[in-house]
Design a protein around this motif. Structure first.
Motif, PDB file in Angstrom:
ATOM      1  N   HIS A   5      -7.722 -57.585  53.325  1.00 25.73           N
ATOM      2  CA  HIS A   5      -8.716 -56.505  53.399  1.00 25.73           C
ATOM      3  C   HIS A   5      -8.077 -55.139  53.686  1.00 25.73           C
ATOM      4  O   HIS A   5      -8.704 -54.098  53.443  1.00 25.73           O
ATOM      5  CB  HIS A   5      -9.785 -56.843  54.439  1.00 25.73           C
ATOM      6  CG  HIS A   5     -11.009 -55.996  54.309  1.00 25.73           C
ATOM      7  ND1 HIS A   5     -11.781 -55.974  53.169  1.00 25.73           N
ATOM      8  CD2 HIS A   5     -11.571 -55.095  55.157  1.00 25.73           C
ATOM      9  CE1 HIS A   5     -12.769 -55.112  53.331  1.00 25.73           C
ATOM     10  NE2 HIS A   5     -12.667 -54.559  54.526  1.00 25.73           N
ATOM     11  N   ASP A  39     -19.418 -63.672  62.922  1.00 30.99           N
ATOM     12  CA  ASP A  39     -18.802 -62.925  61.822  1.00 30.99           C
ATOM     13  C   ASP A  39     -17.938 -63.944  61.082  1.00 30.99           C
ATOM     14  O   ASP A  39     -16.861 -64.320  61.548  1.00 30.99           O
ATOM     15  CB  ASP A  39     -17.979 -61.776  62.411  1.00 30.99           C
ATOM     16  CG  ASP A  39     -17.455 -60.822  61.352  1.00 30.99           C
ATOM     17  OD1 ASP A  39     -17.527 -61.158  60.155  1.00 30.99           O
ATOM     18  OD2 ASP A  39     -16.964 -59.736  61.736  1.00 30.99           O
ATOM     19  N   HIS A  41     -16.362 -64.012  58.068  1.00 29.47           N
ATOM     20  CA  HIS A  41     -15.169 -63.593  57.324  1.00 29.47           C
ATOM     21  C   HIS A  41     -14.748 -62.251  57.936  1.00 29.47           C
ATOM     22  O   HIS A  41     -15.102 -61.178  57.429  1.00 29.47           O
ATOM     23  CB  HIS A  41     -15.483 -63.417  55.844  1.00 29.47           C
ATOM     24  CG  HIS A  41     -15.880 -64.674  55.131  1.00 29.47           C
ATOM     25  ND1 HIS A  41     -17.043 -65.341  55.387  1.00 29.47           N
ATOM     26  CD2 HIS A  41     -15.236 -65.389  54.172  1.00 29.47           C
ATOM     27  CE1 HIS A  41     -17.109 -66.415  54.608  1.00 29.47           C
ATOM     28  NE2 HIS A  41     -16.028 -66.464  53.859  1.00 29.47           N
ATOM     29  N   ASP A 120      -3.627 -62.888  59.075  1.00 35.65           N
ATOM     30  CA  ASP A 120      -4.685 -61.952  59.493  1.00 35.65           C
ATOM     31  C   ASP A 120      -5.395 -62.432  60.757  1.00 35.65           C
ATOM     32  O   ASP A 120      -5.792 -61.621  61.600  1.00 35.65           O
ATOM     33  CB  ASP A 120      -5.689 -61.727  58.350  1.00 35.65           C
ATOM     34  CG  ASP A 120      -5.125 -60.780  57.293  1.00 35.65           C
ATOM     35  OD1 ASP A 120      -3.997 -60.286  57.498  1.00 35.65           O
ATOM     36  OD2 ASP A 120      -5.794 -60.542  56.278  1.00 35.65           O
ATOM     37  N   PRO A 162     -17.566 -62.392  52.384  1.00 34.27           N
ATOM     38  CA  PRO A 162     -16.407 -63.058  51.788  1.00 34.27           C
ATOM     39  C   PRO A 162     -15.690 -62.183  50.754  1.00 34.27           C
ATOM     40  O   PRO A 162     -16.256 -61.184  50.285  1.00 34.27           O
ATOM     41  CB  PRO A 162     -17.016 -64.285  51.090  1.00 34.27           C
ATOM     42  CG  PRO A 162     -18.484 -64.123  51.134  1.00 34.27           C
ATOM     43  CD  PRO A 162     -18.821 -62.824  51.792  1.00 34.27           C
TER      44      PRO A 162
HETATM   45  N1  SAM Z   1     -15.928 -58.535  57.293  1.00 39.98           N
HETATM   46  C1  SAM Z   1     -14.750 -57.681  57.261  1.00 39.98           C
HETATM   47  C2  SAM Z   1     -15.169 -56.254  57.570  1.00 39.98           C
HETATM   48  O1  SAM Z   1     -16.355 -55.911  57.345  1.00 39.98           O
HETATM   49  O2  SAM Z   1     -14.354 -55.495  58.073  1.00 39.98           O
HETATM   50  C3  SAM Z   1     -14.023 -57.766  55.942  1.00 39.98           C
HETATM   51  C4  SAM Z   1     -13.827 -59.134  55.426  1.00 39.98           C
HETATM   52  S1  SAM Z   1     -12.930 -59.266  53.929  1.00 39.98           S
HETATM   53  C5  SAM Z   1     -14.057 -58.686  52.747  1.00 39.98           C
HETATM   54  C6  SAM Z   1     -12.949 -61.014  53.722  1.00 39.98           C
HETATM   55  C7  SAM Z   1     -12.053 -61.760  54.694  1.00 39.98           C
HETATM   56  O3  SAM Z   1     -12.366 -63.155  54.612  1.00 39.98           O
HETATM   57  C8  SAM Z   1     -10.573 -61.660  54.409  1.00 39.98           C
HETATM   58  O4  SAM Z   1      -9.902 -61.222  55.565  1.00 39.98           O
HETATM   59  C9  SAM Z   1     -10.145 -63.096  54.045  1.00 39.98           C
HETATM   60  O5  SAM Z   1      -8.856 -63.419  54.491  1.00 39.98           O
HETATM   61  C10 SAM Z   1     -11.190 -63.921  54.769  1.00 39.98           C
HETATM   62  N2  SAM Z   1     -11.494 -65.256  54.203  1.00 39.98           N
HETATM   63  C11 SAM Z   1     -11.392 -65.689  52.919  1.00 39.98           C
HETATM   64  N3  SAM Z   1     -11.923 -66.925  52.800  1.00 39.98           N
HETATM   65  C12 SAM Z   1     -12.384 -67.274  54.022  1.00 39.98           C
HETATM   66  C13 SAM Z   1     -13.071 -68.407  54.539  1.00 39.98           C
HETATM   67  N4  SAM Z   1     -13.401 -69.442  53.741  1.00 39.98           N
HETATM   68  N5  SAM Z   1     -13.413 -68.417  55.843  1.00 39.98           N
HETATM   69  C14 SAM Z   1     -13.097 -67.365  56.664  1.00 39.98           C
HETATM   70  N6  SAM Z   1     -12.455 -66.263  56.233  1.00 39.98           N
HETATM   71  C15 SAM Z   1     -12.104 -66.214  54.935  1.00 39.98           C
END
Ligand code: SAM
Length: 275
Positions: A5, A39, A41, A120, A162
């Motif tokens: 991100h 939260d 993701h 991360d 996500p």
């Molecule tokens: N929510 C954050 C914000 O508003 O600042 C941004 C999130 S970013 C769009 C999506 C994140 O989800 C990434 O950091 C990625 O590594 C993580 N991710 C991807 N698949 C995931 C999963 N199945 N479960 C949890 N995290 C996941």
């Protein structure tokens, strides 16, 4: 997992998403009783907009930096929070969702933040480790919904944001959310989705429509669909009653801030209308 991100923090799709998050959290904070936030993701929490990653895409320039310059009145609370995140006041650092939640929580509230990327999650853990109200989990965000919903607080928010790297993400999100809503029909849920593939909004809306629980939809696009990320949408289950008016003010003001009144579109409707 390729998505990081840090390349996208503060981009144009985050404005509607994070301003809505701030508005929903403010509403939850109106009652003294504790609230819970999941939260699913979470990302890394805070972002340096002058980092190498941010510099490679330059996305914040067309997002938070542009909106901060325009200073739309409906985004006042959100912009105040963002400005407060950078101690120098220079908008160099941008708060991700866990930091936005943390800055809105009271001592009695609780945040569970999940992140699956192995590097991360460690950055996030380090950033939040001193806050006893926060727990960081290295786990799949959708599984976490099953584990943490319904929370003992009985009031709160599930925030699902996500990366949409995988083709089945919209279906997985829609299914997970609909299942959670049936388990905890009084919780508030916000799910973000990209405006890029034409079939994504309906794949998220269809399972939510079947729950029969009040769900609002809002979408903001800078231009018509062209195969790139033209904007973002939110499905909001059990929105605060003040949210539709808030969004109706915010949407057009954001379009103006982006200089996209002529090319873009703001849309708000109900997936499930209020009873
Ligand atoms: N929510 C954050 C914000 O508003 O600042 C941004 C999130 S970013 C769009 C999506 C994140 O989800 C990434 O950091 C990625 O590594 C993580 N991710 C991807 N698949 C995931 C999963 N199945 N479960 C949890 N995290 C996941």
């Amino acid at each position: 997992m390729n998505y990081r991100h840090a390349y996208h923090a503060g981009n144009h799709t985050e404005m509607l998403k994070h301003a809505t998050l701030v508005a929903v959290l403010a509403h939850l904070g109106r009652k003294e009783k504790p609230f819970f936030v999941l939260d699913t993701h979470a990302g890394i929490g805070g972002y340096d907009l002058r980092s190498e990653e941010a510099g490679k895409t330059g996305e914040a320039e067309g997002g938070i930096l542009r909106v901060a310059r325009a200073d739309p009145p409906a985004a006042r609370d959100y912009l105040a929070l963002v400005r407060g995140f950078d101690p120098g006041g220079a908008l160099r650092f941008y708060p991700g969702s866990p930091e936005i939640v943390r800055r809105t929580m009271r001592p009695q509230d609780r945040l569970v933040a999940c992140e699956l990327h192995p590097a991360d999650v460690e950055i996030l853990r380090a950033a939040l480790r001193d806050d006893p109200r926060v727990a960081v989990h290295h786990r799949d965000g959708y599984e976490a919904i099953g584990a943490f919903v319904p929370p003992p607080e009985r009031r709160g928010l599930v925030f699902v944001d996500p990366p949409f790297e995988k083709r089945d993400e919209a279906d997985r999100l829609g299914r997970a959310l609909a299942k959670a809503v049936r388990k905890w029909p009084t919780g508030t849920y916000i799910a973000w989705y990209p405006l890029k593939d034409p079939d994504v909004p309906a794949r998220i809306a269809a399972p939510l429509a079947q729950t029969g629980v009040e769900t609002l939809r809002v979408e903001l696009a800078l231009r018509p669909l062209d195969g790139t990320l033209v904007g973002g949408g939110l499905a909001i289950v059990n929105p605060p009653y003040t949210l539709p008016d808030f969004l109706d003010a915010l949407g057009p003001q954001l379009l103006d801030a982006f200089g996209a009144r002529a090319t873009g579109a703001f849309r708000r409707d109900w997936i499930v209308p209020p009873a």
